[in-house]
Design a protein around this motif. Structure first.
Motif, PDB file in Angstrom:
ATOM      1  N   ILE A  70       0.835  -1.205   0.000  1.00 41.45           N
ATOM      2  CA  ILE A  70       0.000   0.000   0.000  1.00 41.45           C
ATOM      3  C   ILE A  70       0.872   1.259   0.000  1.00 41.45           C
ATOM      4  CG2 ILE A  70      -1.579   1.364   1.436  1.00 41.45           C
ATOM      5  CD1 ILE A  70      -2.834  -1.354   2.275  1.00 41.45           C
ATOM      6  N   LEU A  71       1.923   1.256   0.808  1.00 44.46           N
ATOM      7  CA  LEU A  71       2.802   2.424   0.888  1.00 44.46           C
ATOM      8  C   LEU A  71       3.540   2.651  -0.424  1.00 44.46           C
ATOM      9  CD1 LEU A  71       4.147   1.787   4.490  1.00 44.46           C
ATOM     10  CD2 LEU A  71       2.663   3.679   3.783  1.00 44.46           C
ATOM     11  N   LEU A  72       3.980   1.587  -1.068  1.00 44.61           N
ATOM     12  CA  LEU A  72       4.612   1.735  -2.374  1.00 44.61           C
ATOM     13  C   LEU A  72       3.627   2.320  -3.385  1.00 44.61           C
ATOM     14  CD1 LEU A  72       6.534  -1.659  -2.638  1.00 44.61           C
ATOM     15  CD2 LEU A  72       7.579   0.593  -2.349  1.00 44.61           C
ATOM     16  N   ALA A  73       2.395   1.805  -3.359  1.00 46.05           N
ATOM     17  CA  ALA A  73       1.400   2.194  -4.359  1.00 46.05           C
ATOM     18  C   ALA A  73       0.935   3.634  -4.215  1.00 46.05           C
ATOM     19  CB  ALA A  73       0.195   1.260  -4.273  1.00 46.05           C
ATOM     20  N   GLU A  74       1.171   4.248  -3.071  1.00 42.73           N
ATOM     21  CA  GLU A  74       0.790   5.651  -2.912  1.00 42.73           C
ATOM     22  C   GLU A  74       1.486   6.541  -3.935  1.00 42.73           C
ATOM     23  OE1 GLU A  74      -0.316   6.114   1.843  1.00 42.73           O
ATOM     24  OE2 GLU A  74       1.717   6.581   1.152  1.00 42.73           O
ATOM     25  N   ARG A  75       2.693   6.162  -4.330  1.00 41.21           N
ATOM     26  CA  ARG A  75       3.445   7.004  -5.273  1.00 41.21           C
ATOM     27  C   ARG A  75       3.917   6.254  -6.513  1.00 41.21           C
ATOM     28  NH1 ARG A  75       6.836  11.468  -1.761  1.00 41.21           N
ATOM     29  NH2 ARG A  75       5.212  11.826  -0.182  1.00 41.21           N
ATOM     30  N   ALA A  76       3.908   4.931  -6.465  1.00 39.82           N
ATOM     31  CA  ALA A  76       4.372   4.146  -7.615  1.00 39.82           C
ATOM     32  C   ALA A  76       3.243   4.011  -8.634  1.00 39.82           C
ATOM     33  CB  ALA A  76       4.830   2.768  -7.155  1.00 39.82           C
ATOM     34  N   ARG A  77       3.569   4.202  -9.895  1.00 40.78           N
ATOM     35  CA  ARG A  77       2.568   4.145 -10.961  1.00 40.78           C
ATOM     36  C   ARG A  77       2.141   2.697 -11.222  1.00 40.78           C
ATOM     37  NH1 ARG A  77       7.183   5.921 -15.353  1.00 40.78           N
ATOM     38  NH2 ARG A  77       8.123   3.853 -15.604  1.00 40.78           N
ATOM     39  N   ASP A  78       1.141   2.548 -12.075  1.00 46.02           N
ATOM     40  CA  ASP A  78       0.576   1.217 -12.337  1.00 46.02           C
ATOM     41  C   ASP A  78       1.569   0.271 -12.993  1.00 46.02           C
ATOM     42  OD1 ASP A  78      -1.799   2.022 -11.221  1.00 46.02           O
ATOM     43  OD2 ASP A  78      -2.771   2.448 -13.136  1.00 46.02           O
ATOM     44  N   ASP A  79       2.537   0.823 -13.754  1.00 48.71           N
ATOM     45  CA  ASP A  79       3.538  -0.019 -14.404  1.00 48.71           C
ATOM     46  C   ASP A  79       4.905   0.146 -13.727  1.00 48.71           C
ATOM     47  OD1 ASP A  79       4.036   2.564 -15.179  1.00 48.71           O
ATOM     48  OD2 ASP A  79       4.429   2.078 -17.284  1.00 48.71           O
ATOM     49  N   ALA A  80       4.895   0.302 -12.418  1.00 49.10           N
ATOM     50  CA  ALA A  80       6.108   0.615 -11.669  1.00 49.10           C
ATOM     51  C   ALA A  80       7.138  -0.512 -11.725  1.00 49.10           C
ATOM     52  CB  ALA A  80       5.758   0.901 -10.208  1.00 49.10           C
ATOM     53  N   ARG A  81       8.387  -0.097 -11.628  1.00 50.51           N
ATOM     54  CA  ARG A  81       9.511  -1.016 -11.487  1.00 50.51           C
ATOM     55  C   ARG A  81      10.025  -0.879 -10.053  1.00 50.51           C
ATOM     56  NH1 ARG A  81      15.342  -0.487 -14.529  1.00 50.51           N
ATOM     57  NH2 ARG A  81      16.210  -2.516 -13.903  1.00 50.51           N
ATOM     58  N   ILE A  82      10.004  -1.982  -9.310  1.00 52.27           N
ATOM     59  CA  ILE A  82      10.299  -1.958  -7.884  1.00 52.27           C
ATOM     60  C   ILE A  82      11.566  -2.757  -7.597  1.00 52.27           C
ATOM     61  CG2 ILE A  82       9.425  -2.502  -5.577  1.00 52.27           C
ATOM     62  CD1 ILE A  82       7.758  -0.396  -7.002  1.00 52.27           C
ATOM     63  N   LEU A  83      12.451  -2.181  -6.795  1.00 60.56           N
ATOM     64  CA  LEU A  83      13.657  -2.868  -6.340  1.00 60.56           C
ATOM     65  C   LEU A  83      13.366  -3.550  -5.010  1.00 60.56           C
ATOM     66  CD1 LEU A  83      16.744  -3.457  -6.412  1.00 60.56           C
ATOM     67  CD2 LEU A  83      17.071  -1.223  -5.295  1.00 60.56           C
ATOM     68  N   VAL A  84      13.662  -4.839  -4.919  1.00 58.23           N
ATOM     69  CA  VAL A  84      13.458  -5.605  -3.683  1.00 58.23           C
ATOM     70  C   VAL A  84      14.810  -6.157  -3.255  1.00 58.23           C
ATOM     71  CG1 VAL A  84      12.278  -7.554  -2.600  1.00 58.23           C
ATOM     72  CG2 VAL A  84      11.091  -6.166  -4.320  1.00 58.23           C
ATOM     73  N   LEU A  85      15.388  -5.561  -2.219  1.00 58.16           N
ATOM     74  CA  LEU A  85      16.674  -6.009  -1.703  1.00 58.16           C
ATOM     75  C   LEU A  85      16.436  -7.028  -0.593  1.00 58.16           C
ATOM     76  CD1 LEU A  85      19.752  -5.569  -1.925  1.00 58.16           C
ATOM     77  CD2 LEU A  85      19.538  -3.890  -0.080  1.00 58.16           C
ATOM     78  N   GLY A  86      17.124  -8.168  -0.685  1.00 55.99           N
ATOM     79  CA  GLY A  86      16.850  -9.264   0.238  1.00 55.99           C
ATOM     80  C   GLY A  86      15.646 -10.053  -0.226  1.00 55.99           C
ATOM     81  N   ALA A  87      15.624 -10.382  -1.513  1.00 51.48           N
ATOM     82  CA  ALA A  87      14.440 -10.968  -2.138  1.00 51.48           C
ATOM     83  C   ALA A  87      14.391 -12.485  -2.039  1.00 51.48           C
ATOM     84  CB  ALA A  87      14.381 -10.564  -3.612  1.00 51.48           C
ATOM     85  N   GLY A  88      15.407 -13.109  -1.432  1.00 49.33           N
ATOM     86  CA  GLY A  88      15.438 -14.553  -1.341  1.00 49.33           C
ATOM     87  C   GLY A  88      14.214 -15.127  -0.659  1.00 49.33           C
ATOM     88  N   GLY A  89      13.716 -16.217  -1.184  1.00 49.51           N
ATOM     89  CA  GLY A  89      12.493 -16.814  -0.673  1.00 49.51           C
ATOM     90  C   GLY A  89      11.277 -16.400  -1.452  1.00 49.51           C
ATOM     91  N   GLY A  90      11.244 -15.135  -1.886  1.00 52.89           N
ATOM     92  CA  GLY A  90      10.215 -14.652  -2.789  1.00 52.89           C
ATOM     93  C   GLY A  90       8.878 -14.295  -2.174  1.00 52.89           C
ATOM     94  N   LEU A  91       8.776 -14.291  -0.840  1.00 48.65           N
ATOM     95  CA  LEU A  91       7.477 -14.035  -0.226  1.00 48.65           C
ATOM     96  C   LEU A  91       6.976 -12.621  -0.498  1.00 48.65           C
ATOM     97  CD1 LEU A  91       7.938 -15.875   3.197  1.00 48.65           C
ATOM     98  CD2 LEU A  91       6.548 -16.594   1.249  1.00 48.65           C
ATOM     99  N   GLU A  92       7.851 -11.622  -0.352  1.00 43.99           N
ATOM    100  CA  GLU A  92       7.398 -10.261  -0.622  1.00 43.99           C
ATOM    101  C   GLU A  92       7.194 -10.035  -2.111  1.00 43.99           C
ATOM    102  OE1 GLU A  92      10.423 -11.211   0.625  1.00 43.99           O
ATOM    103  OE2 GLU A  92      11.641  -9.396   0.910  1.00 43.99           O
ATOM    104  N   LEU A  93       8.048 -10.619  -2.943  1.00 45.11           N
ATOM    105  CA  LEU A  93       7.851 -10.496  -4.386  1.00 45.11           C
ATOM    106  C   LEU A  93       6.480 -11.023  -4.791  1.00 45.11           C
ATOM    107  CD1 LEU A  93      11.319 -11.675  -5.747  1.00 45.11           C
ATOM    108  CD2 LEU A  93      10.343  -9.383  -6.019  1.00 45.11           C
ATOM    109  N   LYS A  94       6.100 -12.165  -4.270  1.00 44.20           N
ATOM    110  CA  LYS A  94       4.809 -12.754  -4.611  1.00 44.20           C
ATOM    111  C   LYS A  94       3.665 -11.881  -4.116  1.00 44.20           C
ATOM    112  CE  LYS A  94       2.090 -16.997  -4.257  1.00 44.20           C
ATOM    113  NZ  LYS A  94       2.070 -18.399  -3.745  1.00 44.20           N
TER     114      LYS A  94
END
Length: 227
Positions: free
Chosen positions: A37-61
């Protein structure tokens, strides 16, 4: 740090990883929802997001399911954990580019937002400052950065009290006593936990503005700040 690296390369530990955060981190699923929700406040609909510490993939999913138009660059030092991230993502995997390494191995961006969840407590203060600065450098102006990790008051009475509360949470979550004891021992003796004021100061020193606390789960805290 060596123990942590070994844990994230051990095949059995990696295979069980996705079971851990929901049991060991208070309000984990809700924290991921709030981060999106916090990302979406300013990130556009086709946003490119950096996820540091992405191992496991839970937040990515979680982010990919919440926002169908977003794409991701996920970075993690463990090849095994990145492999697990691909499995976790399943049919969503084509929307995420995975990079083995640390922040210096992340693409330059610029990104519409970034997260670093349950990661910075594994590194020392100077590396946290450097990592935060490098994340900010890769973000568009005023893009959101969502960060969450272990953070607790460091007073002689306050810190043990919060650790005791965390142990009680683990017991209430059904964690076996030996696992709960090991978790508290790791938190106490092997991780560098800062006070919330220190964590906010690192964000400001890295050039982020308006760091705002959005999540507190006993010994865990999370902030949103802006590039």
């Amino acid at each position: 740090m060596a123990d942590v690296q070994n844990m994230f390369s051990d095949p059995q530990a990696v295979a069980r990883y996705t079971e851990g955060p929901p049991r060991f981190v208070p309000g984990y699923s809700a924290m991921l929802s709030m981060a999106a929700i916090l990302l979406a406040e300013r990130a556009r609909d086709d946003a490119r997001i950096l996820v540091l510490g992405a191992g496991g993939g839970l937040e990515l999913k979680a982010f990919a399911q919440a926002h169908r138009g977003w794409s991701f660059d996920g970075v993690d030092p463990s090849a095994a954990m990145l492999g697990l991230a691909s499995q976790t993502l399943g049919s969503l995997a084509p929307r995420a580019r995975l990079h083995q390494g640390y922040i210096d191995d992340a693409p330059e961006g610029p990104f519409d937002g970034a997260t670093c969840l349950l990661t910075l407590h594994f590194v020392d203060v100077e590396e946290r400052r450097r990592t935060a600065s490098e994340i900010r450098r890769r973000l568009k102006r005023r893009a959101p950065f969502v960060v969450a990790h272990l953070s607790a008051p460091n007073g002689e009475e306050e810190r043990p009290l919060w650790l005791s509360r965390y142990s009680a949470f683990l017991a209430a979550s059904g964690v076996e006593p030996d696992q709960a004891a090991a978790a508290r021992n790791a938190v106490t003796n092997h991780l560098e936990i800062l006070a919330p004021t220190q964590d906010e100061a690192i964000l400001r020193q890295a050039g982020f503005s308006d760091p705002t606390l959005f999540y507190t789960g006993f010994t865990f805290r999370g902030w949103v700040a802006y590039a």
